[in-house]
Design an enzyme around this catalytic site. Structure first.
Site, mmCIF file in Angstrom:
data_model
loop_
_atom_site.group_PDB
_atom_site.id
_atom_site.type_symbol
_atom_site.label_atom_id
_atom_site.label_comp_id
_atom_site.label_asym_id
_atom_site.label_seq_id
_atom_site.Cartn_x
_atom_site.Cartn_y
_atom_site.Cartn_z
ATOM 1 N N ALA A 62 11.338 6.070 -5.220
ATOM 2 C CA ALA A 62 11.204 6.703 -6.322
ATOM 3 C C ALA A 62 12.747 7.845 -6.598
ATOM 4 C CB ALA A 62 10.326 6.935 -4.658
ATOM 5 N N GLY A 107 10.253 1.970 -3.842
ATOM 6 C CA GLY A 107 9.498 2.640 -3.913
ATOM 7 C C GLY A 107 9.723 0.979 -5.924
ATOM 8 N N GLU A 110 8.164 -2.372 -3.931
ATOM 9 C CA GLU A 110 6.369 -2.015 -4.494
ATOM 10 C C GLU A 110 5.837 -2.034 -5.073
ATOM 11 O OE1 GLU A 110 7.025 2.238 -2.456
ATOM 12 O OE2 GLU A 110 5.497 1.833 -0.578
ATOM 13 N N GLU A 130 13.562 4.045 3.240
ATOM 14 C CA GLU A 130 13.044 4.660 3.116
ATOM 15 C C GLU A 130 12.985 5.329 4.353
ATOM 16 O OE1 GLU A 130 11.183 1.856 2.129
ATOM 17 O OE2 GLU A 130 10.199 3.698 0.834
#
Ligand code: DAK
Length: 255
Positions: A62, A107, A110, A130
Site C-alpha cells: 500500500a 499489499g 496480497e 505491516e
C-alpha cells in the site's frame, strides 16, 4: 497511467506502473486496477498475467504516504476498496499469474496471493511487513497466507514482518516456480501449460480446488461431484474423450 493493460498472444498483461514508488498501491491505482480487471473479464483473454514495471519491485505494498492522516472512515473505505479489488482478481473467470519480479511486500504480496499462480524471479523477496508500521494486513493477507503456507509460517511472517527470499517462498509453497530466464517469456510458457485446455472446465477445476480450503470434506466431495458432472456434460468433455479414443490431440471449443 499507473496501470498498463496490454495483450500478449491470447493473454492479457497488466503492469503496475509506478516505478518511482516501487509500484506501491495508491488508492487511484487500485481503482484503475479494478477497472482493468473488469476489462479483462469482458475480453476473450485466456489468462491474465500481472507484473511490476522496472527490475526492482513487483509492488512495495500500500502507498504508505496515503495511509497517514486519513480519517477512520476513509481508512475503512480504503480497506474495503483494496479487498474488493483483490476479490475481483480472485474471482476472475480466467486464471491469473503473478510474475513477482522483485519486492512483493504488504499489499503487493496480497495482490500476488489473490492470483491463481505466483512465479518469482530469483532475486524476489516477499513479506507482510505491516507489523513494523504498527498495522496488520488489510487486503486479505491474514486469510490467504495461511491457506498457502500453513498457520505456523503465516504467523511467523505476519508477527515478525520478516521477508523471505524466492527459494524459501518456493519451499513453502508460496510461489509455484522460480523463473530463471526472461520473466515474461517464462511466465508465458508456464501459462501455456494449462491455457489450451477448455476454459469452462478450467473454471470448474479452480472452483472445486478453491472450495476445498473452506469446506468440510463431505461437503467438498459433494461440490466435486456436482462440478465434475457439469464438466462431463460439456462439449469439450465429449471432444476430449473422443480425441483419446481416436489417438489424436483434442480441439477444445470452450463449450
Ligand atoms: N509506499 C509509498 N512509497 C514507497 C513505498 C510504499 N509502500 N515503498 C517504497 N516507496 C518509495 C520510497 O519512498 C522511495 O521514494 P522517494 O523517497 O525516492 O520519493 C522510492 O519508493 C524508492 O524506495 P526506497 O528508496 O526505499 O528503495 P530501497 O531499495 O532502498 O528499499 C524497500 C526498498 C521495498 C525495502 C523499501 O522501499 C520499503 O521498505 N518499502 C516499504 C515496504 C512496506 O512497508 N510496504 C507497505 C506494507 S503495508 C489498510 C491497512 C493496512 C494496509 C493497507 C490498507 N487500511 C485500513 C486502508 C497495509 C498495507 C501495506 O501494504
Amino acid at each position: 497511467m499507473a496501470i498498463e493493460l496490454s495483450r500478449h498472444e491470447e493473454f492479457a498483461l497488466i503492469r503496475l506502473n509506478r516505478p518511482q514508488a516501487l509500484n506501491a498501491l495508491s488508492f487511484s491505482l487500485l481503482r484503475d486496477l479494478g477497472a482493468a480487471l473488469d476489462e479483462v473479464a469482458a475480453s476473450d483473454a485466456r489468462a491474465l498475467l500481472i507484473t511490476g514495471t522496472g527490475d526492482k519491485a513487483f509492488c512495495a505494498g500500500a502507498d504508505i504516504k496515503e495511509l497517514t492522516e486519513r480519517s477512520l472512515v476513509a481508512q475503512k473505505r480504503g480497506a474495503e476498496l483494496g479487498q474488493a479489488v483483490m476479490a475481483r482478481l480472485d474471482r476472475l473467470p480466467i486464471a491469473s499469474v503473478a510474475i513477482i519480479n522483485g519486492y512483493a511486500f504488504g499489499g503487493g504480496l496480497e495482490l500476488a496471493m489473490a492470483c491463481t499462480f505466483r512465479l518469482a524471479t530469483p532475486r524476489a523477496k516477499v513479506g507482510l511487513p505491516e507489523i513494523k508500521l504498527g498495522l496488520i494486513p488489510g487486503y486479505g493477507g491474514t486469510q490467504r497466507l495461511p491457506r498457502l503456507v500453513g498457520e505456523a509460517r503465516a504467523l511467523e511472517m505476519v508477527m515478525t514482518g520478516k521477508t523471505v527470499d524466492a527459494q524459501t517462498a518456493l519451499q513453502w509453497g508460496l510461489v509455484n516456480r522460480i523463473l530463471d530466464g526472461d520473466p515474461l517469456e517464462q511466465a508465458l510458457a508456464f501459462t501455456r501449460e494449462f491455457s489450451h485446455h477448455s476454459l469452462p472446465v478450467l473454471g470448474f477445476a479452480r472452483d472445486a480446488v478453491r472450495r476445498a480450503l473452506d469446506t468440510p470434506l463431505h461437503e467438498g466431495l459433494k461440490i466435486e461431484a456436482d462440478l465434475s458432472t457439469l464438466a462431463y456434460r460439456t462439449e469439450d468433455a465429449n471432444e476430449g474423450m473422443a480425441a483419446f479414443m481416436e489417438k489424436r490431440a483434442a480441439r477444445f471449443g470452450d463449450r
